[in-house]
Scaffold this active site. Structure first.
Site, PDB file in Angstrom:
ATOM      1  N   THR A 187       0.878  -1.154   0.000  1.00 37.42           N
ATOM      2  CA  THR A 187       0.000   0.000   0.000  1.00 37.42           C
ATOM      3  C   THR A 187       0.924   1.215   0.000  1.00 37.42           C
ATOM      4  O   THR A 187       2.114   1.073   0.225  1.00 37.42           O
ATOM      5  CB  THR A 187      -0.851  -0.105   1.281  1.00 37.42           C
ATOM      6  OG1 THR A 187      -1.616  -1.285   1.189  1.00 37.42           O
ATOM      7  CG2 THR A 187      -1.710   1.081   1.545  1.00 37.42           C
ATOM      8  N   GLY A 198      -0.120  -3.303   5.489  1.00 35.69           N
ATOM      9  CA  GLY A 198      -1.144  -4.305   5.746  1.00 35.69           C
ATOM     10  C   GLY A 198      -1.700  -4.173   7.150  1.00 35.69           C
ATOM     11  O   GLY A 198      -2.005  -3.080   7.613  1.00 35.69           O
TER      12      GLY A 198
HETATM   13  N1  GLY Z   1      -5.270  -4.238   1.396  1.00 35.80           N
HETATM   14  C1  GLY Z   1      -4.783  -3.675   2.571  1.00 35.80           C
HETATM   15  C2  GLY Z   1      -5.806  -2.939   3.361  1.00 35.80           C
HETATM   16  O1  GLY Z   1      -6.693  -2.349   2.780  1.00 35.80           O
HETATM   17  O2  GLY Z   1      -5.770  -2.912   4.560  1.00 35.80           O
END
Ligand code: GLY
Length: 534
Positions: free
Chosen positions: A345, A439
């Site tokens: 992210t 994450g």
């Molecule tokens: N895919 C990581 C989150 O949205 O927490």
């Protein structure tokens, strides 16, 4: 100032402010630029969350542009005929691709909260130029491309863009040229959100998703909407904390943990002492236990935000914390009022001269998402729907557990950990803008940035660099970064912790505002970031 995980995109946002744009204009330009310069996480094929603070109105808005599940998604979409969770369905097939929200989110922010001095096309122009002309691959980009080669190989459109030949990814010094992506961005510049959610781009996305086993339709794309939500608010030692509400779990649980931690004199206990790590871990375990039961998309399930973030509930939880020993995860149940997700992210923060601010976290989920570019569009597809709880108590890619509240469903948004956050002083003046990738570790990383500044008096850089710890209830392991002393670890082991030293957790991008000066820190855990101002 703009602080981002990739320096070229940060400079693009800073230049927009220099030319008279506000923090939102800068954030929109940086968001589109990162889709080109940081393709593993910057995106237009994924989704995320943005907090916008408007200084004059003293108002903070939360924009939810999380991906949605296609309309025909069933709760058992990721299970086989005997009810077993099939992770390849959610992680490596078109079934895991959510309807992308980023373009709708950035366009909404621009339309409602931009300065009005820039058109969307003007904010897209630098990204389009970089995609069209190409950018030099630096060491960081080369590393991440190499790491994902196996997935790029499977998809001709990804191979054509990110690989030199059939076997090797682009290397440091090569040019990354993304002409299809430039054309997709141009269609947004020319037609606004319609240029993404209908027509050529939409058809390309649907063909790619269906071609790899998914069911997304043109109608799913055409009906996508970014939503404004009421931010989650809490207080911590006299400061006001504002963060993202569900469908992110971040804001709720940061406020919940801060409420528990307010009962402990952390400054006196010492930064990263065994005693303070112990109470942090105890608070983390209780928050993640509740996350597994109560959190989901608020448009589909009633999330008890008020109760989870109440001081009274935290007081009750903190009384269960024993200072002598770690209570095992099996003895902690969700109260009565998560595995590791992708590192990839990304977050950026902007603050302008008027004190307006943006805290934005967005993602494709895994690094480069599914690894698949939708042919003809240059757009990398996400695999965000793996963030649903495919089945109660079946850990997702990163070990997070979930229940019915986060089960897959038509048009539902999967639960996220993304935690863009702002802190204000007792007079309402902006003090901190922060967020991070990581994450499930996003929530605990952002928590520690706040504690490091508020309790331990660190500046932005110190707060960012300091070693972090993470506990998420299950697996019942205390994760630590390098830099927690062996003595401290010994004391923690004696309390019953199983300790695991992990590589770096998170990559926070923080701006601290003090006496109208801005101090930025881009986390050195990942190469390539920058804090740029003027
Ligand atoms: N895919 C990581 C989150 O949205 O927490």
């Amino acid at each position: 100032m703009v602080v981002a995980q990739e320096a070229r995109a940060a400079a693009i946002g800073r230049n927009i402010m220099r030319q008279g744009g506000n923090a939102v204009d800068a954030a929109v330009a940086t968001g589109f630029a990162l889709a080109v310069t940081l393709p593993r996480a910057g995106n237009i094929g994924g989704g995320g969350f943005m907090l916008v603070h408007l200084a004059k109105q003293g108002k903070t808005i939360a924009i939810d542009y999380r991906e949605t599940a296609p309309a025909n998604t069933r709760p058992d979409v990721f299970l086989d005929a005997t009810g077993n969770f099939m992770r390849e369905k959610s992680q490596r097939s078109g079934l895991g691709v959510g309807v992308p929200g980023t373009v709708a989110g950035l366009a909404l922010a621009h339309r409602k909260y931009g300065s009005g001095k820039f058109t969307l096309a003007q904010l897209l122009a630098p990204a389009i130029r970089l995609a069209q002309e190409g950018l030099r691959v630096d060491a960081d980009l080369a590393d991440s491309l190499e790491w994902s080669t196996r997935r790029f190989r499977k998809y001709p459109a990804s191979r054509a863009i990110f690989m030199r030949d059939a076997t090797s990814a682009l290397r440091e010094g090569d040019m990354l040229v993304q002409k299809d992506l430039a054309r997709s961005l141009q269609r947004i510049a020319a037609q606004g959100v319609k240029g993404f959610y209908t027509g050529e781009t939409a058809m390309g996305i649907v063909a790619a998703v269906q071609g790899t086993g998914g069911t997304m339709t043109l109608a799913d794309l055409a009906s996508y909407e970014a939503k404004e939500r009421t931010p989650v608010r809490g207080t911590y030692r006299g400061h006001t904390v504002v963060s993202m509400p569900p469908p992110s779990s971040g804001g709720v649980h940061i406020v919940q943990m801060l409420n528990m931690l307010e009962h402990f004199p952390l400054a006196q206990m010492g930064h990263n002492s065994a005693a303070s790590i112990h109470v942090l871990a105890a608070a983390m375990k209780r928050a993640y236990a509740d996350r597994s039961k109560y959190l989901g998309d608020p448009d589909f399930v009633a999330v008890p935000v008020k109760a989870l973030t109440s001081k009274a509930y935290a007081a009750q939880l903190q009384r269960q914390i024993s200072m002598d020993r770690a209570i095992p995860a099996k003895d902690i149940k969700p109260g009565n009022p998560l595995p590791f997700e992708s590192d990839q992210t990304t977050h950026y923060s902007t603050v302008d001269a008027q004190g307006n601010a943006v805290s934005n976290t967005y993602t494709l989920n895994f690094t480069y998402g599914l690894g698949m570019v939708a042919a003809g569009t240059g757009i990398l597809l996400n695999n965000e729907l793996d963030d649903f709880a495919a089945k109660p108590n079946a850990p997702n890619a990163y070990g997070l557990l979930g229940g019915k509240a986060n089960a897959p469903g038509p048009r539902k948004r999967p639960l996220s950990s993304m935690s863009p956050l702002m802190v204000f002083d007792e007079k309402g003046a902006l003090e901190i803008v922060t967020g991070t990738p990581g994450g499930s570790r996003i929530i605990t990383t952002v928590l520690q940035i706040v504690l490091n500044i508020v309790d331990h008096g660190m500046n932005a850089a110190e707060a960012t660099i300091a070693p972090r710890v993470h506990h998420q209830w299950y697996p019942d392991t205390l994760n630590i970064e390098r830099g927690i002393s062996p003595d401290t670890q010994k004391l923690l082991k004696a309390k019953g912790y199983e300790i695991r030293q992990r590589r770096a957790m998170g990559a926070a991008q923080t701006i601290v505002r003090r006496h109208r000066w801005l101090y930025g820190a881009s986390d050195t855990r990942r190469a390539g970031g920058a804090a740029v101002g003027y």
